[in-house]
Design a protein around this motif. Structure first.
Motif, mmCIF file in Angstrom:
data_model
loop_
_atom_site.group_PDB
_atom_site.id
_atom_site.type_symbol
_atom_site.label_atom_id
_atom_site.label_comp_id
_atom_site.label_asym_id
_atom_site.label_seq_id
_atom_site.Cartn_x
_atom_site.Cartn_y
_atom_site.Cartn_z
ATOM 1 N N ASP A 102 37.205 4.625 4.815
ATOM 2 C CA ASP A 102 37.989 5.603 5.594
ATOM 3 C C ASP A 102 38.523 6.225 4.422
ATOM 4 O O ASP A 102 38.496 5.944 3.170
ATOM 5 C CB ASP A 102 39.012 4.623 5.711
ATOM 6 C CG ASP A 102 38.717 3.733 7.181
ATOM 7 O OD1 ASP A 102 37.531 3.890 7.565
ATOM 8 O OD2 ASP A 102 39.537 3.043 7.758
ATOM 9 N N ASP A 104 41.768 7.072 4.137
ATOM 10 C CA ASP A 104 43.127 6.717 4.416
ATOM 11 C C ASP A 104 43.459 5.710 3.026
ATOM 12 O O ASP A 104 44.828 5.259 2.976
ATOM 13 C CB ASP A 104 43.602 6.025 5.503
ATOM 14 C CG ASP A 104 43.000 4.878 5.804
ATOM 15 O OD1 ASP A 104 42.112 4.474 5.140
ATOM 16 O OD2 ASP A 104 43.055 4.705 7.201
ATOM 17 N N GLN A 106 42.696 2.577 2.757
ATOM 18 C CA GLN A 106 42.699 1.115 3.082
ATOM 19 C C GLN A 106 41.270 0.230 2.568
ATOM 20 O O GLN A 106 41.763 -0.845 2.217
ATOM 21 C CB GLN A 106 42.583 0.974 4.695
ATOM 22 C CG GLN A 106 43.900 1.507 5.153
ATOM 23 C CD GLN A 106 43.979 0.897 6.615
ATOM 24 O OE1 GLN A 106 43.557 1.780 7.558
ATOM 25 N NE2 GLN A 106 44.648 0.033 6.901
ATOM 26 N N ARG A 204 42.357 -5.492 2.115
ATOM 27 C CA ARG A 204 42.438 -4.177 2.865
ATOM 28 C C ARG A 204 43.944 -3.823 2.628
ATOM 29 O O ARG A 204 44.827 -4.640 2.903
ATOM 30 C CB ARG A 204 42.144 -4.427 4.251
ATOM 31 C CG ARG A 204 42.036 -2.981 5.019
ATOM 32 C CD ARG A 204 41.130 -3.065 6.057
ATOM 33 N NE ARG A 204 41.733 -2.153 7.040
ATOM 34 C CZ ARG A 204 40.932 -1.199 7.139
ATOM 35 N NH1 ARG A 204 39.848 -0.765 6.450
ATOM 36 N NH2 ARG A 204 40.919 -0.173 8.171
ATOM 37 N N ARG A 207 47.756 2.055 4.888
ATOM 38 C CA ARG A 207 47.383 3.585 5.052
ATOM 39 C C ARG A 207 48.261 4.149 4.155
ATOM 40 O O ARG A 207 49.374 3.988 3.940
ATOM 41 C CB ARG A 207 47.638 3.706 6.350
ATOM 42 C CG ARG A 207 46.739 4.714 6.964
ATOM 43 C CD ARG A 207 47.023 5.145 8.464
ATOM 44 N NE ARG A 207 45.614 5.630 8.783
ATOM 45 C CZ ARG A 207 45.052 6.626 8.847
ATOM 46 N NH1 ARG A 207 45.949 7.516 8.079
ATOM 47 N NH2 ARG A 207 43.918 7.372 9.203
HETATM 48 MG MG MG Z 1 42.450 3.313 8.477
#
Ligand code: MG
Ligand code: UDP
Length: 330
Positions: A102, A104, A106, A204, A207
């Protein structure tokens, strides 16, 4: 010689996120090149999934300033899975291995070292798996647990808590090219490719900015794609259910005829309504599930392109584009 790595990063309306996460990606690429873990020709390939904000302009700017950055742009928004596919197949022209993640922030970039170590040891596919779901809210935690349980019960192979943070070698990717389906659910498809694989666990994060593109409704659609794309067990359950209901119906007929001849004819309105409602419900449910599969067959039968690239950014990719344009001019 060191392998050429391509990071594939899908972005959809991520103008707020890209400048924040770029230093992390770029820093990791530099570190890996300097340590001679990956080749100098490795790249970060951004895939703009038809954004309507400044995402593409930002990617173009990154690519113009730095030859290690490249970009492709989808001709319209087609969803993360298709954007990833576009990036993977584009990268296959140049890379020895790919890592999708991703944009972002994460997916913890630090897990990349461990993934590459696993690749060194012979793994062709390395799945990034979340260590826990502490950062998710309760509904997301419950629905995801339910989803993985359901997938397992339906017999579709899936890696628990693995999203799309994944290392795939060019060899595995070349085999993957033959998976021609239009309804993409990559995390379910890669286990079917086979080859040696392993998992790497990571924390994780939240964002970096902006909001998720996967609200419950889109999440449910993806889950349904996962289930119907990998298991025909729901169809079998319908058959079983149909059999059971038919048996029940047969028993009810015997009972109705017997009570009739015994002279206990009651008006039977309640039981009749119950039966009609029950059967109607089951039938509709069965039709719905059948419809899901027929819809999928319909989409597959069309064989529409799964992605269309409209623009390129970055040195290698621009050259490629020029060559193609010249070919069409000739
Ligand atoms: Mg994401
Ligand atoms: N994304 C995309 N196309 C879409 C939706 C999302 O390329 O139609 C990208 C998005 O920019 C991000 C990744 O897919 O890099 C995952 O999306 P998001 O972070 O919104 O999902 P979440 O992590 O919340 O499940």
């Amino acid at each position: 010689m060191e392998p050429i790595l391509y990071f594939i990063i899908p972005c959809y309306n991520e103008e707020a996120v890209l400048p924040l996460t770029f230093p992390g990606f770029r820093g990791k690429l530099t570190e890996l090149i300097q340590k001679k873990i990956i080749h100098e020709n490795s790249r970060i390939l951004y895939v703009d999934d038809g954004s309507s904000d400044q995402t593409w302009e930002i990617i173009q700017k990154f690519a113009a300033q730095d030859e290690h950055i490249a970009g492709i742009r989808q001709s319209r928004n087609r969803g993360q899975q298709n954007a990833l596919l576009a990036g993977l197949l584009e990268a296959l022209k140049y890379a020895d291995l790919t890592i999708t993640m991703d944009c972002d922030g994460q997916d913890d970039i630090q897990a990349v070292n461990e993934m590459l170590a696993a690749y060194e040891k012979g793994a062709e596919i390395v799945y990034g798996v979340r260590r826990n779901r502490k950062r998710d809210n309760l509904p997301k935690r419950l629905t995801s647990r339910l989803f993985y349980r359901l997938m397992n019960w339906l017999g579709a192979e899936s890696i628990y808590d693995h999203g799309d943070y994944r290392l795939v070698s060019a060899r595995a990717l070349r085999a993957f090219v033959d998976f021609k389906e239009v309804n993409l659910f990559l995390r379910g498809m890669f286990p079917l490719v086979g080859f040696q694989s392993t998992c790497v666990y990571y924390e994780r994060k939240t964002r970096a900015a902006g909001r998720t593109h996967y609200p419950i409704k889109k999440m449910a659609a993806l889950a349904l794609d996962g289930i119907t794309g990998f298991s025909v067990r729901p169809l079998r359950i319908i058959t079983g259910l149909g059999l059971l209901v038919s048996l029940f119906g047969f028993g009810a007929i015997v009972w109705a005829v017997a009570t009739h001849f015994l002279g206990y004819t009651v008006d039977g309105w309640t039981s009749m309504i119950c039966m009609v409602a029950f059967l109607g419900g089951i039938q509709l449910l069965a039709l719905g599930i059948l419809g899901e599969y027929i819809g999928k067959i319909y989409m597959e039968a069309k064989g529409r392109p799964r992605y269309i690239i409209s623009e390129y950014a970055g040195k290698d990719h621009l050259q490629e584009k020029e060559m193609n344009d010249n070919k069409t001019l000739c």
